[in-house]
Enzyme design. Structure first.
Site, mmCIF file in Angstrom:
data_model
loop_
_atom_site.group_PDB
_atom_site.id
_atom_site.type_symbol
_atom_site.label_atom_id
_atom_site.label_comp_id
_atom_site.label_asym_id
_atom_site.label_seq_id
_atom_site.Cartn_x
_atom_site.Cartn_y
_atom_site.Cartn_z
ATOM 1 N N GLY A 119 -85.401 -19.622 -31.955
ATOM 2 C CA GLY A 119 -86.204 -20.170 -30.860
ATOM 3 C C GLY A 119 -85.910 -19.486 -29.545
ATOM 4 O O GLY A 119 -85.256 -18.441 -29.517
ATOM 5 N N ASN A 120 -86.413 -20.044 -28.472
ATOM 6 C CA ASN A 120 -86.128 -19.502 -27.142
ATOM 7 C C ASN A 120 -85.962 -20.652 -26.158
ATOM 8 O O ASN A 120 -86.175 -21.802 -26.495
ATOM 9 C CB ASN A 120 -87.227 -18.526 -26.718
ATOM 10 C CG ASN A 120 -88.576 -19.210 -26.613
ATOM 11 O OD1 ASN A 120 -88.784 -20.063 -25.764
ATOM 12 N ND2 ASN A 120 -89.486 -18.853 -27.517
ATOM 13 N N ARG A 121 -85.577 -20.304 -24.939
ATOM 14 C CA ARG A 121 -85.206 -21.337 -23.979
ATOM 15 C C ARG A 121 -86.360 -21.814 -23.104
ATOM 16 O O ARG A 121 -86.121 -22.479 -22.104
ATOM 17 C CB ARG A 121 -84.119 -20.799 -23.045
ATOM 18 C CG ARG A 121 -82.796 -20.579 -23.697
ATOM 19 C CD ARG A 121 -81.823 -20.135 -22.604
ATOM 20 N NE ARG A 121 -80.631 -19.553 -23.170
ATOM 21 C CZ ARG A 121 -79.595 -20.264 -23.584
ATOM 22 N NH1 ARG A 121 -79.628 -21.570 -23.509
ATOM 23 N NH2 ARG A 121 -78.541 -19.658 -24.072
ATOM 24 N N SER A 122 -87.571 -21.469 -23.415
ATOM 25 C CA SER A 122 -88.667 -21.873 -22.535
ATOM 26 C C SER A 122 -88.747 -23.405 -22.471
ATOM 27 O O SER A 122 -88.754 -24.087 -23.495
ATOM 28 C CB SER A 122 -89.989 -21.314 -23.078
ATOM 29 O OG SER A 122 -91.039 -21.815 -22.297
ATOM 30 N N ALA B 245 -93.852 -19.217 -24.404
ATOM 31 C CA ALA B 245 -93.035 -18.100 -24.872
ATOM 32 C C ALA B 245 -93.193 -18.055 -26.388
ATOM 33 O O ALA B 245 -92.657 -18.904 -27.104
ATOM 34 C CB ALA B 245 -91.579 -18.313 -24.482
#
Ligand code: CTP
Length: 412
Positions: free
Chosen positions: A209-212, A276
């Site tokens: 995943g990502n931190r958006s 994102a």
């Protein structure tokens, strides 16, 4: 300075009790509120409650204090009229200009922004009569908030709940801040915003995943609703409650996000890709949890490319006049990289964030430059994500109007 004058219209639905909370938010934040209930609304909440909470007289019909000509004066002097809840009957009367009580008279005489927060059963909301009335009101510039989805009166669940009073308050605050002169310049438009970050599953318990945080996308959706647009928000893993007044589609992965964006974009005037989206996903998904094995190194994770949604919708536009906006995060050579990305993605506008120390995912603030395909550059100073959202819509709205002119030129 005089307090802003707000008329709170209340029509006869069970959600009238929630309007008490909206009234409190409005009065406590320095607004002079005149409550104008319908006769039916008083079956749910009595005049004494409205009068005590607002500090102003309350009447439902035009025959009280006739010497003050209230049926004209209240609307003329208002800075904002908000009707919450707005029943199907109230929307119908407002759309057709009927004026058989004080609230409907007020709606006809008001020249300020008007916000409707509908609440009713799903069947009534979906009925073509109601939908046409909503479309008429929006076309004329009123902000009609989409109802929330959830528990309705009785055992029913569906679309039709009055949005949270805090959310309605936020929309009112933004509409008021834009001022009486400001046209709801996205009225009658359908806009799609993607927000959050996709998660690409490896096994039932793990993902890439990502931190958006999704905050910028939510700000874009909220501001577009306050500027009169019908908004579809494609949300990926933000964990935030649905904002009022917008249709929310929840997705998890990049592939799901693509499907939802393509579907919503089919009749959209503008699409803003603030999400994102993971560029890669694991090539395989393990049906069972991947276990560690003693004495063995873990198997490498093989990745495959995800579709580039922004590039795809820009290349194959659902409508030729559609305005498409992308986002990009850059650390070095921000403008040069941004320009190159704008060209590569084929969108109309690209919001380029410089990623640095203060400017992290999840913060409330943002700083950016908006690059346009025609070469224009609009710097947006460090500030709230709402300010950046306003700038994005400020740049989208005239492009939509320009395409209207082109359309009518070609058809005429
Ligand atoms: N985007 C998309 N589909 C993807 C990846 C990104 O639609 N598979 C969109 C995002 O929503 C955003 C923009 O494209 O609007 C960001 O593009 P991207 O090339 O991913 O930019 P960066 O993350 O800044 O990446 P990079 O420098 O890795 O190219």
């Amino acid at each position: 300075m005089d307090k802003p004058k707000v008329v709170l219209g209340v029509s006869g639905g069970i959600a009238a009790y929630k309007a008490c909370e909206l009234l409190r938010r409005l009065t406590e934040s320095g607004h002079d509120v005149r409550v104008v209930p319908t006769g039916a609304a008083l079956h749910f909440v009595g005049a004494a409650t409205w009068s005590a909470l607002s500090g102003n007289p309350v009447s439902t019909e035009v025959w009280s204090d006739v010497h003050e000509v209230p049926h004209v004066r209240i609307g003329q002097h208002a800075d904002l009229v908000v009707v919450a809840p707005a029943t199907a009957d109230m929307l119908a009367k407002a759309a057709h200009g009927l004026a058989d009580d004080l609230l409907t008279n007020t709606l006809l005489t008001a020249r300020c922004p008007v916000v409707f927060a509908p609440a009713m059963h799903t069947e009534m909301w979906e009925h073509p009569a109601t939908q046409e009335n909503v479309a008429t009101l929006r076309r004329r510039g009123a902000v009609v908030i989409e109802p929330a989805v959830g528990r309705l009166t009785g055992v029913d669940t569906g679309k039709g709940r009055l949005p949270d009073p805090d959310e309605i308050f936020e929309i009112c605050r933004r509409v008021l801040a834009r001022g009486a002169a400001a046209e709801p310049d996205l009225a009658g438009r359908h806009v799609v915003v993607s927000a959050g970050g996709t998660r690409e599953p490896l096994d039932p318990v793990r993902y890439l995943g990502n931190r958006s945080s999704g905050k910028q996308g939510y700000a874009l959706a909220r501001i577009a609703a306050a500027r009169g647009a019908r908004v579809t928000l494609i949300e990926a893993n933000t964990g935030m409650p649905d904002p009022a007044g917008v249709d929310v589609v929840h997705v998890g992965t990049a592939v799901q996000l693509r499907e939802a964006v393509l579907k919503a974009a089919a009749d959209a005037d503008a699409v803003v890709m603030a999400a994102a989206v993971a560029d890669f996903r694991p090539a395989t998904y393990a049906e069972g949890k991947i276990k560690k094995k003693d004495g063995q190194e873990p198997a490498p994770i093989v990745l495959v490319r995800n579709p580039d949604v922004l590039a795809e919708i820009s290349a194959e536009r659902a409508r030729p006049e559609q305005v498409i906006v992308g986002f990009a995060a850059e650390t070095d050579d921000v403008l040069a990289n941004g320009r190159e990305k704008l060209r590569r993605k084929g969108c109309d506008l690209l919001v380029v964030n410089e990623v640095g120390e203060r400017k992290t995912f999840g913060s409330e603030e943002n700083e950016a430059v908006v690059l346009a395909a025609d070469g224009a550059e609009t710097p947006v100073p460090y500030g709230p994500k709402e300010a950046l959202a306003e700038t994005v819509w400020d740049l989208v709205a005239p492009r939509l109007r320009a395409s209207d002119t082109t359309d009518s030129d070609t058809s005429g």
